[in-house]
Motif scaffolding. Structure first.
Motif, short mmCIF file in Angstrom:
data_model
loop_
_atom_site.label_atom_id
_atom_site.label_comp_id
_atom_site.label_asym_id
_atom_site.label_seq_id
_atom_site.Cartn_x
_atom_site.Cartn_y
_atom_site.Cartn_z
N VAL A 194 0.85 -1.18 0.00
CA VAL A 194 0.00 0.00 0.00
C VAL A 194 0.89 1.24 0.00
N HIS A 195 0.57 2.17 -0.86
CA HIS A 195 1.27 3.45 -0.93
C HIS A 195 0.22 4.55 -1.05
N GLY A 196 0.64 5.79 -0.89
CA GLY A 196 -0.28 6.90 -1.01
C GLY A 196 0.44 8.18 -1.36
N GLN A 197 -0.32 9.13 -1.89
CA GLN A 197 0.24 10.45 -2.22
C GLN A 197 -0.84 11.50 -2.08
N THR A 198 -0.41 12.72 -1.83
CA THR A 198 -1.29 13.88 -1.90
C THR A 198 -0.50 15.04 -2.48
N THR A 199 -1.15 15.83 -3.34
CA THR A 199 -0.48 16.93 -4.03
C THR A 199 -1.41 18.13 -4.13
N TYR A 200 -0.90 19.29 -3.74
CA TYR A 200 -1.63 20.56 -3.90
C TYR A 200 -0.81 21.44 -4.83
N ILE A 201 -1.44 21.96 -5.89
CA ILE A 201 -0.79 22.86 -6.85
C ILE A 201 -1.60 24.15 -6.93
N ASN A 202 -0.94 25.27 -6.75
CA ASN A 202 -1.57 26.59 -6.85
C ASN A 202 -0.86 27.37 -7.95
N GLN A 203 -1.65 27.94 -8.89
CA GLN A 203 -1.09 28.69 -10.01
C GLN A 203 -1.78 30.05 -10.15
N ARG A 204 -1.03 31.06 -10.56
CA ARG A 204 -1.57 32.42 -10.70
C ARG A 204 -0.90 33.12 -11.88
N TYR A 205 -1.63 34.04 -12.48
CA TYR A 205 -1.02 34.95 -13.45
C TYR A 205 -1.68 36.32 -13.32
N SER A 254 -5.11 16.62 -5.05
CA SER A 254 -5.40 15.21 -5.27
C SER A 254 -4.88 14.38 -4.11
N GLY A 255 -5.57 13.27 -3.87
CA GLY A 255 -5.12 12.28 -2.90
C GLY A 255 -5.38 10.90 -3.48
N THR A 256 -4.37 10.04 -3.45
CA THR A 256 -4.47 8.72 -4.09
C THR A 256 -3.92 7.66 -3.16
N LEU A 257 -4.60 6.50 -3.12
CA LEU A 257 -4.07 5.31 -2.47
C LEU A 257 -3.77 4.27 -3.53
N PHE A 258 -2.67 3.57 -3.36
CA PHE A 258 -2.23 2.55 -4.31
C PHE A 258 -2.21 1.20 -3.58
N PHE A 259 -3.21 0.38 -3.82
CA PHE A 259 -3.30 -0.94 -3.20
C PHE A 259 -2.86 -2.01 -4.20
N GLY A 260 -2.11 -3.00 -3.73
CA GLY A 260 -1.70 -4.10 -4.60
C GLY A 260 -1.70 -5.42 -3.86
N ALA A 261 -1.94 -6.50 -4.58
CA ALA A 261 -1.89 -7.85 -4.01
C ALA A 261 -1.43 -8.83 -5.07
N ARG A 262 -0.55 -9.78 -4.67
CA ARG A 262 -0.07 -10.82 -5.60
C ARG A 262 -0.93 -12.06 -5.38
N ILE A 263 -1.92 -12.25 -6.26
CA ILE A 263 -2.88 -13.34 -6.07
C ILE A 263 -2.35 -14.67 -6.59
N LEU A 264 -1.36 -14.64 -7.48
CA LEU A 264 -0.66 -15.82 -7.98
C LEU A 264 0.81 -15.45 -8.10
N PRO A 265 1.73 -16.42 -8.21
CA PRO A 265 3.16 -16.09 -8.21
C PRO A 265 3.57 -15.01 -9.21
N LYS A 293 -14.29 15.16 -5.36
CA LYS A 293 -14.91 14.05 -6.06
C LYS A 293 -14.08 12.79 -5.83
N PHE A 294 -14.76 11.68 -5.57
CA PHE A 294 -14.10 10.39 -5.40
C PHE A 294 -14.35 9.55 -6.65
N TYR A 295 -13.33 8.83 -7.09
CA TYR A 295 -13.48 7.96 -8.26
C TYR A 295 -12.35 6.94 -8.26
N SER A 296 -12.47 5.96 -9.15
CA SER A 296 -11.42 4.97 -9.36
C SER A 296 -10.50 5.48 -10.45
N ALA A 297 -9.21 5.62 -10.13
CA ALA A 297 -8.23 6.01 -11.14
C ALA A 297 -7.73 4.79 -11.91
#
Length: 469
Positions: A55-66, A90-101, A140-144
């Motif tokens: 399991v991994h995760g990230q969050t990123t905030y970007i602010n831009q102006r002109y 954005s906030g993302t979780l990265f879940f993984g599982a090895r179901i076979l070798p 908004k929540f969704y599957s990436a």
């Protein structure tokens, strides 16, 4: 356009002419850049019973102006000439599982909020690589991503893949076949770059995510469903994929009739060492099939119906069309702290954009510098330049007074676009604040926004905060 084709061919011949030594290929399966370091009290990879998981995760905030910029006139899809602010989170979780070798499953739930500049119109090379996901300040929540990866190992040297987002640690062969099926981004697999790939930790502009003229199949957020295959032969990789196309150009919903409407791509990559330093060259081609408007038909419609200032492409989108393109990507480490990269691409330019942005040819070059020389080895400086262009067909449509999906500055019969290629310079500095948390500042200058020399230049100032585990 002919000159661009000649330049692209020259780049290809010059890059392929390098004398090179073999370098083992990487995973190629989900190229998410990382600043992650292990956290002793929070293991990211472990076992549930006998099943490896991570399991991994990230969050990123970007602010831009002109600030206000010069604009002789504005149209329906012009970037606002008034002082503006944009942000994404954005906030993302990265879940993984090895179901076979040799078989893994991965799932990436994501949450996102943001407000893009001018409702995401008025540029081809948009200044925030995550802005396409922005749909308002409400999260908004969704599957990436939700995909299966199966590896078929063959005889060859052993390659160790480390634990990271969407990769459980694994020993594989340098000669192998990797199959990926499900929901993911084409850019997870194709057009990998060490230096210009991920707007969360590298360059922000769309033209540094991938080739700007690469109209890859995706929904409005940049993801799709499909099947991809990769064949690794030591320092060579062959990739191919078929992905679902959207029901409507740049739409959120996908068309599940994959034999009727789709995006195909194929890529050949060769990794090498020059003077003991790694580099690679890849050539990518795509072919889309979808109901799309042809610019020649749309131009005729504008002139015959006095439809200036409208999205006339909507009135001639009646038949299935094929859209094709080809490009080359090269990168080379010059030392243990400096690397350079370049991309060049051209599409046929007859039809409207299917999924990405408004460009029919694109060229970008840049350099990435690690901070080791000033005792900041986790810091990075990046500098890039890019130029984006339109085909004669798309240009004639805009100059006749038509408006496209992202661009269209028509204000009167005498105020259509004064065409010049869109030119963008980008500079960023990332500083590691504490373990796994970086602060970045970014500057971009856009000349001829949306290919119109009557507007701009625009100077965008940005900062971002990124954290991951």
């Amino acid at each position: 356009m002919k000159r661009f084709h000649v330049y692209l061919l020259a780049c290809l011949l010059s890059l392929l002419s390098f004398s090179a030594l073999a370098q083992k290929a990487g995973t190629g399966a989900d190229q998410i850049s990382s600043i992650e370091q292990p956290i002793s009290w929070f293991p990211t990879e472990y076992s549930i019973g006998s099943m490896p998981v991570n399991v991994h995760g990230q969050t990123t905030y970007i602010n831009q102006r002109y600030n206000n910029f010069t604009a002789s006139y504005s149209g329906l899809n012009s970037m606002s000439a008034q002082k503006s602010m944009s942000y994404t989170w954005s906030g993302t979780l990265f879940f993984g599982a090895r179901i076979l070798p040799d078989t893994d499953v991965y799932f990436n739930p994501e949450v996102f909020s943001g407000v893009p500049f001018s409702g995401l119109v008025g540029l081809a090379g948009f200044t925030n690589g995550e802005a396409n996901k922005a749909a308002g300040s409400q999260a908004k929540f969704y599957s990436a991503r939700a995909f299966v990866r199966h590896t078929i190992n063959q005889e060859g040297d052993k390659v160790e893949l480390a634990d990271e987002a969407n990769q459980i640690s694994q020993i594989v062969s340098s000669n192998r076949v990797v199959l990926t099926g499900g929901q993911f981004s084409v850019l997870d697999i194709f057009d990998d770059s060490t230096y210009a790939k991920d707007p969360r930790v590298q360059f922000m502009n769309w033209g540094n995510l991938t080739y700007l003229a690469y109209d890859y199949a995706a929904d409005a957020r940049g993801y799709s469903w499909g099947l991809a295959g990769e064949w690794y032969r030591d320092n060579w990789v062959l990739r191919a994929a078929r992905m679902l196309a959207p029901k409507d150009p740049n739409g959120r919903d996908l068309n599940w009739q994959i034999f009727q409407s789709y995006g195909d791509q194929v890529e050949v990559e060769r990794q090498h060492n020059i003077g003991g330093l790694p580099g690679k060259v890849s050539v990518l081609a795509y072919r889309n099939k979808m109901v799309l408007a042809r610019f020649q038909d749309a131009t005729n419609y504008v002139l015959q119906n006095n439809a200036q200032g409208t999205q006339a492409i909507n009135n001639v989108r009646t038949n299935e069309q094929f859209k094709t393109g080809i490009g080359i990507n090269g990168e080379q480490a010059l030392s243990n702290t400096v690397g350079i990269f370049g991309r060049a691409f051209t599409s046929d330019g007859h039809t409207e954009t299917m999924s990405f942005t408004e460009a029919d040819n694109s060229l970008s070059v840049g350099v990435s510098i690690n901070g080791l020389n000033w005792n900041r080895e986790k810091d990075t400086i990046g500098i890039s330049m890019m130029q984006n262009g339109l085909s004669s067909y798309r240009r004639q449509y805009l100059q006749a007074g038509g408006v496209s999906y992202f661009i269209g500055d028509y204000a009167s019969p005498s105020q259509t676009i004064t065409y010049k290629p869109e030119q963008i310079a980008e500079l960023y500095y990332n500083a590691l604040l504490v373990k796994n948390v970086l602060l970045g500042v970014n500057y971009q200058r856009v000349n001829n926004p949306a290919y119109n020399s009557a507007r701009g230049p625009v100077q965008i100032y940005s900062f971002r905060v990124h954290a991951e585990f």
